[in-house]
Design a protein around this motif. Structure first.
Motif, mmCIF file in Angstrom:
data_model
loop_
_atom_site.group_PDB
_atom_site.id
_atom_site.type_symbol
_atom_site.label_atom_id
_atom_site.label_comp_id
_atom_site.label_asym_id
_atom_site.label_seq_id
_atom_site.Cartn_x
_atom_site.Cartn_y
_atom_site.Cartn_z
ATOM 1 N N GLN A 1 0.859 -1.188 0.000
ATOM 2 C CA GLN A 1 0.000 0.000 0.000
ATOM 3 C C GLN A 1 0.887 1.227 0.000
ATOM 4 O O GLN A 1 1.924 1.277 0.665
ATOM 5 C CB GLN A 1 -0.892 0.002 1.229
ATOM 6 C CG GLN A 1 -2.022 1.013 1.173
ATOM 7 C CD GLN A 1 -3.010 0.820 2.308
ATOM 8 O OE1 GLN A 1 -2.705 0.215 3.317
ATOM 9 N NE2 GLN A 1 -4.214 1.327 2.129
ATOM 10 N N VAL A 2 0.472 2.271 -0.769
ATOM 11 C CA VAL A 2 1.234 3.503 -0.836
ATOM 12 C C VAL A 2 0.335 4.673 -0.472
ATOM 13 O O VAL A 2 -0.890 4.599 -0.566
ATOM 14 C CB VAL A 2 1.839 3.726 -2.239
ATOM 15 C CG1 VAL A 2 2.817 2.628 -2.584
ATOM 16 C CG2 VAL A 2 0.747 3.821 -3.285
ATOM 17 N N GLN A 3 0.958 5.744 -0.058
ATOM 18 C CA GLN A 3 0.271 7.003 0.178
ATOM 19 C C GLN A 3 0.489 7.898 -1.024
ATOM 20 O O GLN A 3 1.629 8.052 -1.491
ATOM 21 C CB GLN A 3 0.818 7.678 1.440
ATOM 22 C CG GLN A 3 0.694 6.845 2.699
ATOM 23 C CD GLN A 3 -0.740 6.615 3.116
ATOM 24 O OE1 GLN A 3 -1.557 7.511 3.030
ATOM 25 N NE2 GLN A 3 -1.036 5.403 3.574
ATOM 26 N N GLY A 26 6.196 4.970 -0.472
ATOM 27 C CA GLY A 26 6.065 3.523 -0.369
ATOM 28 C C GLY A 26 6.563 2.894 -1.647
ATOM 29 O O GLY A 26 7.027 3.568 -2.565
ATOM 30 N N LEU A 28 5.891 0.600 -4.965
ATOM 31 C CA LEU A 28 4.989 -0.061 -5.891
ATOM 32 C C LEU A 28 5.676 -1.296 -6.457
ATOM 33 O O LEU A 28 6.895 -1.344 -6.559
ATOM 34 C CB LEU A 28 4.605 0.885 -7.030
ATOM 35 C CG LEU A 28 3.633 2.014 -6.691
ATOM 36 C CD1 LEU A 28 3.561 3.006 -7.818
ATOM 37 C CD2 LEU A 28 2.267 1.458 -6.371
ATOM 38 N N TYR A 32 2.723 -1.847 -12.441
ATOM 39 C CA TYR A 32 1.694 -1.038 -11.807
ATOM 40 C C TYR A 32 1.066 -0.103 -12.841
ATOM 41 O O TYR A 32 1.581 0.067 -13.946
ATOM 42 C CB TYR A 32 2.285 -0.211 -10.656
ATOM 43 C CG TYR A 32 3.318 0.793 -11.090
ATOM 44 C CD1 TYR A 32 4.670 0.483 -11.054
ATOM 45 C CD2 TYR A 32 2.947 2.057 -11.545
ATOM 46 C CE1 TYR A 32 5.617 1.396 -11.478
ATOM 47 C CE2 TYR A 32 3.892 2.976 -11.976
ATOM 48 C CZ TYR A 32 5.225 2.639 -11.938
ATOM 49 O OH TYR A 32 6.168 3.539 -12.356
ATOM 50 N N ARG A 96 -4.353 7.909 -8.630
ATOM 51 C CA ARG A 96 -4.620 6.514 -8.298
ATOM 52 C C ARG A 96 -3.406 5.667 -8.643
ATOM 53 O O ARG A 96 -2.755 5.902 -9.662
ATOM 54 C CB ARG A 96 -5.822 6.012 -9.090
ATOM 55 C CG ARG A 96 -6.269 4.582 -8.765
ATOM 56 C CD ARG A 96 -7.409 4.175 -9.680
ATOM 57 N NE ARG A 96 -8.015 2.909 -9.283
ATOM 58 C CZ ARG A 96 -8.964 2.287 -9.996
ATOM 59 N NH1 ARG A 96 -9.417 2.836 -11.115
ATOM 60 N NH2 ARG A 96 -9.457 1.137 -9.575
ATOM 61 N N ARG A 98 -2.380 1.479 -8.830
ATOM 62 C CA ARG A 98 -2.843 0.103 -8.719
ATOM 63 C C ARG A 98 -1.693 -0.856 -8.971
ATOM 64 O O ARG A 98 -1.006 -0.771 -9.990
ATOM 65 C CB ARG A 98 -3.958 -0.172 -9.726
ATOM 66 C CG ARG A 98 -5.292 0.457 -9.375
ATOM 67 C CD ARG A 98 -6.326 0.077 -10.411
ATOM 68 N NE ARG A 98 -6.048 0.687 -11.693
ATOM 69 C CZ ARG A 98 -6.507 0.239 -12.852
ATOM 70 N NH1 ARG A 98 -7.235 -0.860 -12.887
ATOM 71 N NH2 ARG A 98 -6.228 0.860 -13.968
ATOM 72 N N ASP A 101 -2.486 -3.604 -4.697
ATOM 73 C CA ASP A 101 -3.466 -2.781 -3.986
ATOM 74 C C ASP A 101 -4.059 -1.753 -4.944
ATOM 75 O O ASP A 101 -3.627 -1.611 -6.080
ATOM 76 C CB ASP A 101 -2.801 -2.064 -2.807
ATOM 77 C CG ASP A 101 -2.273 -3.045 -1.775
ATOM 78 O OD1 ASP A 101 -1.092 -2.907 -1.383
ATOM 79 O OD2 ASP A 101 -3.032 -3.950 -1.379
ATOM 80 N N ASP A 102 -5.042 -1.031 -4.446
ATOM 81 C CA ASP A 102 -5.686 0.038 -5.217
ATOM 82 C C ASP A 102 -5.779 1.240 -4.294
ATOM 83 O O ASP A 102 -6.616 1.266 -3.380
ATOM 84 C CB ASP A 102 -7.071 -0.418 -5.673
ATOM 85 C CG ASP A 102 -7.703 0.555 -6.646
ATOM 86 O OD1 ASP A 102 -8.825 0.285 -7.126
ATOM 87 O OD2 ASP A 102 -7.097 1.612 -6.917
ATOM 88 N N ASP A 103 -4.887 2.217 -4.512
ATOM 89 C CA ASP A 103 -4.782 3.353 -3.610
ATOM 90 C C ASP A 103 -5.161 4.652 -4.314
ATOM 91 O O ASP A 103 -4.832 4.844 -5.493
ATOM 92 C CB ASP A 103 -3.348 3.466 -3.078
ATOM 93 C CG ASP A 103 -2.947 2.239 -2.270
ATOM 94 O OD1 ASP A 103 -1.974 1.576 -2.649
ATOM 95 O OD2 ASP A 103 -3.626 1.958 -1.273
ATOM 96 N N TRP A 104 -5.800 5.542 -3.565
ATOM 97 C CA TRP A 104 -6.228 6.834 -4.087
ATOM 98 C C TRP A 104 -5.664 7.950 -3.212
ATOM 99 O O TRP A 104 -5.518 7.799 -1.997
ATOM 100 C CB TRP A 104 -7.754 6.935 -4.070
ATOM 101 C CG TRP A 104 -8.448 6.044 -5.017
ATOM 102 C CD1 TRP A 104 -8.759 4.725 -4.840
ATOM 103 C CD2 TRP A 104 -8.956 6.392 -6.321
ATOM 104 N NE1 TRP A 104 -9.416 4.240 -5.945
ATOM 105 C CE2 TRP A 104 -9.560 5.237 -6.866
ATOM 106 C CE3 TRP A 104 -8.961 7.561 -7.072
ATOM 107 C CZ2 TRP A 104 -10.153 5.223 -8.125
ATOM 108 C CZ3 TRP A 104 -9.555 7.557 -8.330
ATOM 109 C CH2 TRP A 104 -10.135 6.389 -8.844
#
Length: 114
Positions: A1-3, A26, A28, A32, A96, A98, A101-104
């Motif tokens: 997971q990333v910010q 973070g 990836l 990605y 976004r 991906r 994970d799928d981070d926004w």
């Protein structure tokens, strides 16, 4: 997971330009997809553009020719150059990322108005 942290939004006159940035903290995975989506008031969230780790891009029909995505020299950073903006581009713009994970991101507001 990333910010994901977006920046660069603001108020611009019609015909003007803005450059949005998205920095991912973070790690990836090797493969990605990062990109930008936007949501105007009372509208559904829509695709602006995505870019894969291999460099393949996919633009939404409403922005082709005016908005350009690029990747920075710093890993996991993407930019959105927006030119010839019009009031219909007014929206909250979200980054976004991906992989597994799928981070926004939290979004950055763009307002195009005279």
């Amino acid at each position: 997971q990333v910010q994901l942290v977006e920046s660069g939004g603001g108020l611009v006159q019609p015909g003007g330009s803005l450059r949005l940035s998205c920095a991912a903290s973070g790690i990836l995975s090797r493969f990605y997809v990062m990109g930008w989506y936007r949501q105007g008031t009372g509208k559904q969230r829509e695709l602006v553009v995505t870019i894969t780790s291999g460099g393949t891009t996919n633009y939404g029909d409403s922005v082709k020719g005016r908005l350009t995505i690029s990747r920075g020299n710093v890993t996991n950073t993407v930019f959105l150059q927006m030119n010839n903006l019009n009031p219909e581009d007014t929206a909250d713009y979200y980054c976004r990322a991906r992989d597994a994970d799928d981070d926004w991101g939290q979004g950055t507001q763009v307002t195009v108005s005279s």
